[in-house]
Design a protein around this motif. Structure first.
Motif, PDB file in Angstrom:
ATOM      1  N   LEU A  91       0.824  -1.214   0.000  1.00  0.00           N
ATOM      2  CA  LEU A  91       0.000   0.000   0.000  1.00  0.00           C
ATOM      3  C   LEU A  91       0.855   1.259   0.000  1.00  0.00           C
ATOM      4  CD1 LEU A  91      -3.048   0.825   0.127  1.00  0.00           C
ATOM      5  CD2 LEU A  91      -2.674   1.284   2.553  1.00  0.00           C
ATOM      6  N   TRP A 106      -6.801   5.460   3.314  1.00  0.00           N
ATOM      7  CA  TRP A 106      -6.624   4.152   2.680  1.00  0.00           C
ATOM      8  C   TRP A 106      -6.450   3.046   3.723  1.00  0.00           C
ATOM      9  CZ3 TRP A 106      -2.642   4.910  -1.923  1.00  0.00           C
ATOM     10  CH2 TRP A 106      -3.280   5.599  -2.967  1.00  0.00           C
ATOM     11  N   MET A 108      -7.438   3.096   6.842  1.00  0.00           N
ATOM     12  CA  MET A 108      -8.675   2.912   7.606  1.00  0.00           C
ATOM     13  C   MET A 108      -9.709   2.115   6.807  1.00  0.00           C
ATOM     14  SD  MET A 108      -8.591   4.102  10.732  1.00  0.00           S
ATOM     15  CE  MET A 108     -10.187   4.650  11.362  1.00  0.00           C
ATOM     16  N   ALA A 109      -9.676   2.217   5.487  1.00  0.00           N
ATOM     17  CA  ALA A 109     -10.632   1.496   4.649  1.00  0.00           C
ATOM     18  C   ALA A 109     -10.199   0.046   4.413  1.00  0.00           C
ATOM     19  CB  ALA A 109     -10.797   2.212   3.301  1.00  0.00           C
ATOM     20  N   HIS A 110      -9.005  -0.292   4.806  1.00  0.00           N
ATOM     21  CA  HIS A 110      -8.387  -1.591   4.503  1.00  0.00           C
ATOM     22  C   HIS A 110      -8.495  -2.475   5.733  1.00  0.00           C
ATOM     23  CE1 HIS A 110      -5.382  -4.572   3.428  1.00  0.00           C
ATOM     24  NE2 HIS A 110      -5.096  -3.948   2.299  1.00  0.00           N
TER      25      HIS A 110
END
Lengths: 291, 291
Positions: A91, A106, A108-110
């Motif tokens: 990432l 990104w 936090m969404a993963h």
């Protein structure tokens, strides 16, 4: 390193590209005295070496940002080699480390990033930003003051009330104006052995609090942190006693997975209730708690 | 094994002691086609072997209970050897495995257990209880029915709307009466490549939903699961379209760390909103969501 710092700041100003080249978890060990009981949290014991971790983010310019990860007997562990190689590096590597907000969103969404890992990476990126700006990070974030108040605190399960009183007096002698008690947590003070968090020992906790207040007098700020082991009724009872002892706060007395008992408790009590500490959900959860 | 089962049931009836003797994580690998993108979730790819885990709890009588742990490219990993030896076994070994509620409370109060680990251990203990009772576990829990409705579902990012339509028709041909769509999640359907979750592609998701409805006709129950990538406005827009297409539910369209947007969405829409899926906090959080 002012020359190097200034040169980087100039590059930044010019909008030159910058990329994350590597993310490493540097493992090391420190001497520590804390042991987990089988039910959780900890007790003090003989010194031994325990593993810790440090996250290092390196840019293609050779700059770097660091953050320590708290490591505590398997709690809050630093990312594993597999997590670092399979989830974190894919990432982050190649991204501009100055886009801290984008990278945070990104992560936090993963689902593969724990909140502790996200926090460490975020801190390492801000550490890097401080270096780029040749400034302390607290000023990059908008410096408002360069001092904060500190308080002394205790291990849990230190011993009988006299031991706590002695410890508090030592802290005051060293100049502390505030002192926080961790009393009996996952510990049975009657039989002096580890115990589950519930039933807790609120009466014995109050004896500790009384002993500490008597030892340090009325001018020292005192707090109690029972680390979420109380029921609602116990929290209410302890809170009332702490009000009489002029304690400044009662810290997350109950399980934080339920907010309603906290709402009720803050209605009933005048003492400050501190929380949440352990509830996940980052500032989204914190916003719900800001009542 | 009825003889063995009956004999143990008799021991239980007589109140004889029983202790957990061991907890093992049995690691193995399976063939799988799912790959995480660097932003999370997954895409379909060539078959390969990926690690999985199985928890086995053994009693001093030699009885055992099992639970599988979902393992998916570093998500929801089975406990490590260190976690098993340092945290799980010290708490469980020597305890009566029939005190499932007590052990669950202990694990929930302990910071070293993830919710996935607690869930797996809980299921393994209930599996063991079923064996002790010589009965299916669903009956030990108070059997109410022995059938549940099933629906077929999809990988995310399967391809264009025609691919989804074809897949749905195959599911219907195999007897499914309900079908759930995972459309474009962490995927850009315009450039056909992995992408961050936000911005999402709700218009393209609706095209998939339209294509599936057209393919299966009006008698099949349909659902959409965008896996929390939408904003509030996107959720509202997609929800309205799904109402026109007679979809049965819209599954956790937004980040679950904020509940207020969900409250607002359920006020605005008639379609069922499904959630929470990923928010931690066990049934405490679920109770907050039961609006």
């Amino acid at each position: 390193m002012i020359v190097s710092g200034s040169s980087i700041a100039m590059n930044t100003l010019l909008g030159e590209s910058m990329k994350i080249a590597d993310v490493q978890v540097i493992r090391f060990s420190v001497e520590a005295e804390d042991y987990g009981t089988k039910w959780g949290y900890g007790q003090r014991g003989p010194k031994r070496r325990v593993p810790r971790g440090l996250i290092k983010i390196t840019t293609d310019d050779g700059e770097s940002g660091f953050d320590t990860q708290y490591g505590w007997d398997g709690y809050y562990e630093p990312p594993s080699v597999e997590e670092t190689e399979n989830i974190i590096k894919p990432l982050l590597v190649g991204e501009d480390p100055r886009n801290i907000e984008k990278l945070w969103q990104w992560m936090m969404a993963h689902r593969g990033f724990s909140e502790t890992t996200i926090g460490s990476i975020d801190c390492a990126l801000w550490d890097l930003m401080g270096k780029l700006a040749n400034s302390p990070t607290y000023q990059v974030l908008g410096g408002a003051r360069d001092k904060v108040k500190a308080y002394a605190s205790t291990y849990p399960n230190l011993g009988n009330p006299d031991v706590y009183a002695e410890h508090a007096k030592e802290a005051v002698a060293r100049g502390y104006k505030a002192f926080k008690v961790h009393a009996y947590i996952f510990w049975d003070p009657i039989n002096d052995c580890p115990a589950p968090g519930k039933p807790a020992f609120p009466k014995q906790d109050i004896e500790v609090c009384e002993s500490v207040r008597a030892a340090v007098g009325n001018d020292i700020v005192l707090m109690l942190d029972p680390w979420s082991v109380y029921t609602y009724q116990e929290s209410l009872m302890v809170g009332r006693q702490l009000e009489k002892l002029d304690y400044y706060w009662l810290e997350h007395p109950m399980d934080e997975r339920r907010m309603e008992p906290y709402k009720q408790l803050t209605k009933e009590l005048d003492i400050n209730i501190m929380g949440p500490e352990m509830e996940p959900g980052s500032f989204y959860t914190r916003a719900n708690w800001a009542f």
